[in-house]
Design a protein around this motif. Structure first.
Motif, PDB file in Angstrom:
ATOM      1  N   LEU A 723       0.802  -1.231   0.000  1.00 29.33           N
ATOM      2  CA  LEU A 723       0.000   0.000   0.000  1.00 29.33           C
ATOM      3  C   LEU A 723       0.829   1.272   0.000  1.00 29.33           C
ATOM      4  O   LEU A 723       0.352   2.323   0.425  1.00 29.33           O
ATOM      5  CB  LEU A 723      -0.985   0.016   1.190  1.00 29.33           C
ATOM      6  N   HIS A 724       2.066   1.230  -0.499  1.00 30.03           N
ATOM      7  CA  HIS A 724       2.817   2.469  -0.685  1.00 30.03           C
ATOM      8  C   HIS A 724       2.455   3.070  -2.046  1.00 30.03           C
ATOM      9  O   HIS A 724       2.317   2.352  -3.036  1.00 30.03           O
ATOM     10  CB  HIS A 724       4.323   2.207  -0.609  1.00 30.03           C
ATOM     11  N   ILE A 725       2.328   4.386  -2.093  1.00 31.27           N
ATOM     12  CA  ILE A 725       1.836   5.076  -3.284  1.00 31.27           C
ATOM     13  C   ILE A 725       2.977   5.201  -4.304  1.00 31.27           C
ATOM     14  O   ILE A 725       4.061   5.688  -3.978  1.00 31.27           O
ATOM     15  CB  ILE A 725       1.301   6.473  -2.926  1.00 31.27           C
ATOM     16  N   ARG A 726       2.718   4.786  -5.544  1.00 31.77           N
ATOM     17  CA  ARG A 726       3.670   4.966  -6.631  1.00 31.77           C
ATOM     18  C   ARG A 726       3.223   6.045  -7.619  1.00 31.77           C
ATOM     19  O   ARG A 726       4.028   6.715  -8.229  1.00 31.77           O
ATOM     20  CB  ARG A 726       3.862   3.649  -7.387  1.00 31.77           C
ATOM     21  N   MET A 727       1.892   6.232  -7.789  1.00 34.75           N
ATOM     22  CA  MET A 727       1.373   7.223  -8.717  1.00 34.75           C
ATOM     23  C   MET A 727      -0.119   7.387  -8.433  1.00 34.75           C
ATOM     24  O   MET A 727      -0.786   6.457  -7.958  1.00 34.75           O
ATOM     25  CB  MET A 727       1.616   6.772 -10.169  1.00 34.75           C
ATOM     26  N   PHE A 728      -0.648   8.583  -8.727  1.00 32.47           N
ATOM     27  CA  PHE A 728      -2.084   8.786  -8.526  1.00 32.47           C
ATOM     28  C   PHE A 728      -2.552   9.884  -9.473  1.00 32.47           C
ATOM     29  O   PHE A 728      -1.773  10.698  -9.960  1.00 32.47           O
ATOM     30  CB  PHE A 728      -2.396   9.150  -7.070  1.00 32.47           C
ATOM     31  N   THR A 729      -3.878   9.887  -9.727  1.00 34.65           N
ATOM     32  CA  THR A 729      -4.480  10.916 -10.575  1.00 34.65           C
ATOM     33  C   THR A 729      -5.032  12.041  -9.715  1.00 34.65           C
ATOM     34  O   THR A 729      -5.133  11.926  -8.484  1.00 34.65           O
ATOM     35  CB  THR A 729      -5.606  10.311 -11.428  1.00 34.65           C
ATOM     36  N   ALA A 730      -5.427  13.131 -10.387  1.00 38.06           N
ATOM     37  CA  ALA A 730      -5.941  14.297  -9.654  1.00 38.06           C
ATOM     38  C   ALA A 730      -7.238  13.949  -8.929  1.00 38.06           C
ATOM     39  O   ALA A 730      -7.489  14.420  -7.805  1.00 38.06           O
ATOM     40  CB  ALA A 730      -6.158  15.453 -10.630  1.00 38.06           C
ATOM     41  N   ALA A 731      -8.084  13.121  -9.543  1.00 40.44           N
ATOM     42  CA  ALA A 731      -9.334  12.750  -8.879  1.00 40.44           C
ATOM     43  C   ALA A 731      -9.067  11.949  -7.620  1.00 40.44           C
ATOM     44  O   ALA A 731      -9.760  12.106  -6.596  1.00 40.44           O
ATOM     45  CB  ALA A 731     -10.211  11.949  -9.854  1.00 40.44           C
ATOM     46  N   ALA A 732      -8.064  11.081  -7.625  1.00 40.76           N
ATOM     47  CA  ALA A 732      -7.723  10.317  -6.422  1.00 40.76           C
ATOM     48  C   ALA A 732      -7.154  11.235  -5.347  1.00 40.76           C
ATOM     49  O   ALA A 732      -7.356  11.013  -4.136  1.00 40.76           O
ATOM     50  CB  ALA A 732      -6.723   9.230  -6.779  1.00 40.76           C
ATOM     51  N   ALA A 733      -6.424  12.277  -5.759  1.00 37.77           N
ATOM     52  CA  ALA A 733      -5.878  13.214  -4.774  1.00 37.77           C
ATOM     53  C   ALA A 733      -6.987  13.910  -3.998  1.00 37.77           C
ATOM     54  O   ALA A 733      -6.859  14.196  -2.786  1.00 37.77           O
ATOM     55  CB  ALA A 733      -4.989  14.233  -5.480  1.00 37.77           C
ATOM     56  N   GLN A 734      -8.114  14.209  -4.646  1.00 33.01           N
ATOM     57  CA  GLN A 734      -9.230  14.861  -3.957  1.00 33.01           C
ATOM     58  C   GLN A 734      -9.878  13.924  -2.943  1.00 33.01           C
ATOM     59  O   GLN A 734     -10.306  14.357  -1.876  1.00 33.01           O
ATOM     60  CB  GLN A 734     -10.272  15.317  -4.995  1.00 33.01           C
ATOM     61  N   ILE A 735      -9.969  12.635  -3.274  1.00 32.08           N
ATOM     62  CA  ILE A 735     -10.614  11.683  -2.351  1.00 32.08           C
ATOM     63  C   ILE A 735      -9.750  11.473  -1.115  1.00 32.08           C
ATOM     64  O   ILE A 735     -10.234  11.501   0.027  1.00 32.08           O
ATOM     65  CB  ILE A 735     -10.878  10.350  -3.067  1.00 32.08           C
ATOM     66  N   PHE A 736      -8.431  11.272  -1.311  1.00 35.63           N
ATOM     67  CA  PHE A 736      -7.567  10.903  -0.194  1.00 35.63           C
ATOM     68  C   PHE A 736      -6.760  12.079   0.350  1.00 35.63           C
ATOM     69  O   PHE A 736      -5.975  11.908   1.284  1.00 35.63           O
ATOM     70  CB  PHE A 736      -6.592   9.803  -0.644  1.00 35.63           C
ATOM     71  N   GLY A 737      -6.902  13.265  -0.231  1.00 30.19           N
ATOM     72  CA  GLY A 737      -6.150  14.425   0.245  1.00 30.19           C
ATOM     73  C   GLY A 737      -4.664  14.298  -0.005  1.00 30.19           C
ATOM     74  O   GLY A 737      -3.855  14.561   0.891  1.00 30.19           O
ATOM     75  N   LEU A 738      -4.278  13.862  -1.196  1.00 26.22           N
ATOM     76  CA  LEU A 738      -2.870  13.614  -1.510  1.00 26.22           C
ATOM     77  C   LEU A 738      -2.232  14.848  -2.132  1.00 26.22           C
ATOM     78  O   LEU A 738      -2.894  15.651  -2.794  1.00 26.22           O
ATOM     79  CB  LEU A 738      -2.744  12.433  -2.473  1.00 26.22           C
ATOM     80  N   GLN A 739      -0.920  14.966  -1.918  1.00 27.11           N
ATOM     81  CA  GLN A 739      -0.106  16.013  -2.518  1.00 27.11           C
ATOM     82  C   GLN A 739       0.988  15.340  -3.374  1.00 27.11           C
ATOM     83  O   GLN A 739       1.304  14.155  -3.175  1.00 27.11           O
ATOM     84  CB  GLN A 739       0.547  16.893  -1.435  1.00 27.11           C
ATOM     85  N   PRO A 740       1.607  16.094  -4.345  1.00 26.36           N
ATOM     86  CA  PRO A 740       2.659  15.470  -5.177  1.00 26.36           C
ATOM     87  C   PRO A 740       3.802  14.863  -4.377  1.00 26.36           C
ATOM     88  O   PRO A 740       4.406  13.886  -4.787  1.00 26.36           O
ATOM     89  CB  PRO A 740       3.138  16.634  -6.059  1.00 26.36           C
ATOM     90  N   GLY A 741       4.090  15.427  -3.212  1.00 28.01           N
ATOM     91  CA  GLY A 741       5.194  14.895  -2.410  1.00 28.01           C
ATOM     92  C   GLY A 741       4.841  13.646  -1.646  1.00 28.01           C
ATOM     93  O   GLY A 741       5.700  13.094  -0.933  1.00 28.01           O
ATOM     94  N   ASP A 742       3.610  13.152  -1.766  1.00 35.88           N
ATOM     95  CA  ASP A 742       3.198  11.965  -1.008  1.00 35.88           C
ATOM     96  C   ASP A 742       3.560  10.669  -1.714  1.00 35.88           C
ATOM     97  O   ASP A 742       3.278   9.585  -1.171  1.00 35.88           O
ATOM     98  CB  ASP A 742       1.679  12.007  -0.773  1.00 35.88           C
ATOM     99  N   VAL A 743       4.134  10.744  -2.918  1.00 38.10           N
ATOM    100  CA  VAL A 743       4.559   9.517  -3.614  1.00 38.10           C
ATOM    101  C   VAL A 743       5.626   8.815  -2.770  1.00 38.10           C
ATOM    102  O   VAL A 743       6.602   9.431  -2.337  1.00 38.10           O
ATOM    103  CB  VAL A 743       5.115   9.849  -5.018  1.00 38.10           C
ATOM    104  N   GLY A 744       5.431   7.538  -2.543  1.00 40.13           N
ATOM    105  CA  GLY A 744       6.351   6.761  -1.727  1.00 40.13           C
ATOM    106  C   GLY A 744       5.846   6.529  -0.313  1.00 40.13           C
ATOM    107  O   GLY A 744       6.325   5.631   0.381  1.00 40.13           O
ATOM    108  N   ARG A 745       4.888   7.338   0.121  1.00 41.11           N
ATOM    109  CA  ARG A 745       4.323   7.143   1.464  1.00 41.11           C
ATOM    110  C   ARG A 745       3.237   6.075   1.430  1.00 41.11           C
ATOM    111  O   ARG A 745       2.660   5.777   0.397  1.00 41.11           O
ATOM    112  CB  ARG A 745       3.760   8.466   1.976  1.00 41.11           C
ATOM    113  N   SER A 746       2.925   5.533   2.603  1.00 43.00           N
ATOM    114  CA  SER A 746       1.904   4.507   2.696  1.00 43.00           C
ATOM    115  C   SER A 746       0.526   5.154   2.732  1.00 43.00           C
ATOM    116  O   SER A 746       0.303   6.199   3.374  1.00 43.00           O
ATOM    117  CB  SER A 746       2.120   3.666   3.954  1.00 43.00           C
ATOM    118  N   LEU A 747      -0.419   4.548   2.025  1.00 48.92           N
ATOM    119  CA  LEU A 747      -1.791   5.057   2.009  1.00 48.92           C
ATOM    120  C   LEU A 747      -2.439   4.960   3.388  1.00 48.92           C
ATOM    121  O   LEU A 747      -3.404   5.676   3.695  1.00 48.92           O
ATOM    122  CB  LEU A 747      -2.609   4.276   0.966  1.00 48.92           C
ATOM    123  N   ARG A 748      -1.879   4.094   4.230  1.00 46.92           N
ATOM    124  CA  ARG A 748      -2.425   3.954   5.588  1.00 46.92           C
ATOM    125  C   ARG A 748      -2.180   5.206   6.420  1.00 46.92           C
ATOM    126  O   ARG A 748      -2.847   5.422   7.452  1.00 46.92           O
ATOM    127  CB  ARG A 748      -1.791   2.743   6.282  1.00 46.92           C
TER     128      ARG A 748
END
Length: 813
Positions: A723-748
């Motif tokens: 569950l570590h993030i490798r890539m995401f789309t803009a729509a997924a960023a809105q659901i999970f509150g992700l930022q570009p620097g979150d690549v590599g972090r765990s979704l947990r």
């Protein structure tokens, strides 16, 4: 088509065996030409249309159609390729291939064959009425071998512009006479100017091209553009740079295919490739060069053979295949490794499954095979060659080069190879004129091996001026493939077993190539131009007998002996010798050598002084004579001391000469090191060009990927199994509150509205089965999401991944 065009037409379609075609009846209502269903053996006549019947595969040979019935339950899927290929071989420059509406990639191979044999190629482009099925025309256009992409209405004018005059007579003899007449119009001055235009605008010199091939390609280009003769075409070249580029590409068209001449590749795989890997550690490198690689089929064929052998070894060495060409467009195709499926007609299904990735009607060379190859622009006649190569595969290049260009190319290839490296050439080529450079391993399959010797007269131009092995030696010795060290060993072994006196070795022309010590007692420097002819340097009294003995031994190839020869030595003494001349047999010599031995029969003696008549001289004169005799003896002692000093000076001079030779050898080693450095620099430039092209492709792919993601309104996240993030789309960023620097972090680590427990439990199952998993989950905020998990796979990827797509069902509703 114009009614005056005396051409024959053959229509090839995709028909099942059971289908009853009415195409001949339809065409008969639309054309004044005679239309008939083709039958086996019918001669092709102008002004007729022949339609292929169902249930047959059709070809042409000797101007007659050949039909072969299909076996039951068999349907030929590539009838257009089969017929066009046969047409190209049978009619050559008189053939025209037209690809109209049709499914799959049939026709791509046939178009390539017609272009390679000098014919005209056309493919239908989109207009208001077609093509309804564009797959066949698009596949043909993608090959790069189509002369004109035209609408159906304009094709007739294109064909007539080239062939209106040429189809007037069907007789091949008449056609050849017309070609000879046109060829005579290309005088040397006109060709020289065309060479200059090509050299200035595309940077390559075609003056070494075989004249007949160059004129034939030039004639084809003149007829394609519809120029009124060579002079008008020359004016077009001066005014239109695009036509210069088109002529350049036509000149570079070569006949190539995967595993072309399958028996030759099989022989290479059996007899040569295993030897390339013998006694090689995993840290060693097997180096191969493929000059004039065109679109890469030959390169990848070699890479497949090497890869198959590497898979049988526990720790195979690395393999580097340097593939070069002067055509950037061909190199682009080769780097991509993407080919129509029809190009693999000579490749077995097992090899396709192992070494290619099938993508519809196209195939991509597998990454493991492509990683062995580096493609770069390089002119084999202009640029410095590679070096220390184990194999050079130069197939079907020599047939396009004139004699002078071949004489320049073959020493370059010999120089590029390691000692005993291999040369692989085309079935229509040979190295007969270069037996001093290569020995034959497999004559039938054109496999040769470089000889050990490095010939000064054959070094590539980059090596600098030739350095003769012996000053003043003739060309006959330069062709001698035995090194001086081996020659000296052979001579000294023979001398120790049979002789001890002074000796020399000469060629059949009498030129000396080796001297022993003390040979100076029998030779002297003659006035005039320096020479190494042994008989010319012999002392008086010996010269005539030496010439006679040499002539007798050389002409009869038998020993010759001359006894009791009196020779006056430098100090005035007389020496009686026996002269022996005998053939000298040395391993690997390309011309006979002869050993000349000077046997000393007795010790030198001083001339007897004339006795004095005691009664005719008085006592005073006798005293004066005694005094004069003492003076003479003293003078003789001084002379002997002078001669001793002179010999010492000669020895010192010989030592200085030896030092000079060592310095020359060191200089040659430095020059060789410089050449090695130049070759290494060229290889680094090649690898740098390859890396640059790959980096540009990766950058373009990254930009395209970013643009695609930005334009998508799908919530997708690429995750690792934990569950570590490798890539995401803009729509997924809105659901999970992700930022570009979150690549590599765990979704947990994020406060997600969707429970992640199900993801953790389901991911191992999806990765193991490679089947997607779908589920509807309700979020903490009341929204309902349709979640789809599927395994992320990519060519050559070693890291598994999971793509999770989240669809908000409430928004869709």
């Amino acid at each position: 088509m114009p009614a005056t065009l005396g051409a024959a037409f053959v229509v090839v379609t995709h028909l099942s065996r059971e289908h009853k075609s009415l195409l001949s009846d339809v065409l008969a209502r639309l054309t004044p030409l005679g239309v008939e269903v083709a039958v086996d053996g019918v001669p092709v006549r102008p002004g007729r249309v022949y339609v292929m019947p169902a249930g047959f595969v059709m070809g042409i040979a000797g101007g007659r159609l050949r039909l072969k019935p299909l076996r039951p339950a068999i349907r030929e899927t590539k009838p257009v390729d089969i017929f066009l290929t046969a047409l190209a071989v049978d009619q050559g420059e008189r053939a025209v291939g037209v690809i109209l509406s049709g499914g799959d990639g049939d026709g791509a191979i046939g178009i390539k064959a017609i272009k390679e044999h000098g014919g005209l190629t056309l493919a239908q482009t989109l207009d208001g009425s077609g093509p309804e099925a564009p797959d066949m025309p698009i596949s043909a256009l993608r090959t790069g071998f189509v002369d004109f992409g035209e609408t159906a209405e304009r094709m007739g004018d294109r064909i007539a512009a080239r062939f209106a005059a040429r189809f007037a007579a069907i007789s091949p003899a008449t056609q050849e006479g017309q070609a000879d007449l046109v060829a005579r119009e290309f005088d040397a001055e006109l060709l020289t100017e065309i060479f200059a235009i090509l050299r200035s605008q595309v940077g390559h010199d075609f003056s070494g091209y075989k004249p007949s091939t160059f004129v034939r390609r030039l004639q084809r280009r003149i007829s394609v553009v519809g120029a009124a003769g060579p002079d008008n075409y020359l004016k077009l070249l001066r005014a239109d740079p695009a036509e210069v580029g088109a002529l350049f590409r036509d000149l570079l068209i070569g006949v190539t295919n995967f595993f072309r001449d399958a028996a030759a590749f099989e022989a290479l795989s059996t007899h040569v490739i295993p030897k390339l890997f013998d006694e090689r550690a995993s840290t060693d490198v097997v180096r191969i060069w493929v000059p004039a690689c065109s679109t890469g089929e030959e390169v990848y064929s070699l890479a497949i053979l090497l890869r198959e052998h590497m898979l049988t070894l526990a720790e195979p060495p690395r393999v580097q295949i340097f593939a070069t060409d002067i055509d950037e467009r061909s190199l682009t195709v080769a780097r991509t490794g993407l080919y129509p499926r029809t190009y693999l007609s000579a490749v077995t299904p097992e090899r396709i499954a192992q070494h290619f990735v099938v993508e519809g009607d196209s195939v991509v060379v597998a990454k493991a095979v492509r990683d062995l190859c580096s493609f770069a622009p390089h002119s084999v006649l202009r640029d410095p060659p590679f070096s220390r190569l184990d194999l050079v595969s130069c197939r079907n290049l020599l047939i396009y080069l004139g004699v002078e260009a071949q004489q320049q190319l073959m020493p370059v290839l010999h120089y590029a190879l390691r000692p005993r490296g291999y040369l692989f050439i085309g079935m229509a080529e040979n190295v007969t004129r270069f037996d001093d450079l290569f020995e034959t391993i497999d004559k039938r399959n054109r496999i040769f091996q470089a000889r050990d010797a490095i010939l000064p007269a054959r070094l590539p131009p980059m090596s600098g001026p030739d350095t003769p092995i012996f000053a003043g030696a003739g060309q006959s010795y330069r062709r001698h493939v035995t090194t001086h060290a081996a020659l000296r060993h052979t001579v000294e072994t023979l001398m120790l077993s049979e002789f001890t006196p002074p000796h020399a070795v000469v060629t059949r022309t009498g030129e000396a190539v080796h001297y022993s010590s003390r040979i100076g007692d029998h030779l002297e420097v003659v006035p005039g131009q320096p020479t190494r002819e042994l008989a010319a340097m012999a002392r008086k009294g010996l010269r005539l007998d030496l010439r006679t003995a040499l002539r007798e031994a050389i002409e009869g190839n038998t020993p010759a002996v001359r006894d009791s020869i009196s020779v006056e030595l430098p100090d005035g003494r007389l020496q009686t010798i026996s002269l022996v001349v005998k053939p000298l047999n040395t391993a690997g010599a390309t011309e006979p050598l002869f050993l000349v031995v000077f046997k000393e029969a007795a010790a030198p003696v001083v001339r007897e002084r004339q006795a004095l008549e005691a009664n005719e001289r008085d006592t005073a004169f006798q005293g004066l004579e005694r005094e004069l005799s003492v003076t003479r003896e003293r003078l003789q002692g001084v002379i002997e001391e002078y001669e001793t000093s002179l010999e010492e000076l000669k020895s010192s001079n010989e030592e200085l000469y030896s030092v000079n030779e060592e310095m020359q050898a060191a200089n040659e080693e430095l020059e060789a090191s410089k050449e090695e450095t130049q070759s290494l620099n060229e290889e680094l430039q090649t690898l740098n060009a390859e890396l640059t092209s790959k980096i540009e492709a990766i950058d373009q792919m990254s930009d395209d990927q970013s643009t695609l993601f930005e334009g998508m309104n799908v919530a997708s996240v690429l995750l690792t199994p934990d569950l570590h993030i490798r890539m995401f789309t803009a729509a997924a960023a809105q659901i999970f509150g992700l930022q570009p620097g979150d690549v590599g972090r765990s979704l947990r680590n994020f406060s997600t509205p969707i429970p992640l427990t199900w993801l953790s439990d389901e991911i191992p199952t999806v990765l193991a089965t490679s089947r997607p998993s779908e589920r509807t989950i309700e979020s903490t905020d009341g929204a309902r999401y349709h979640v789809r998990l599927m395994a992320a796979s990519s060519k050559g990827s070693r890291t598994p991944g999971i793509v999770a797509n989240f669809t908000n069902l409430l928004e869709q509703g």
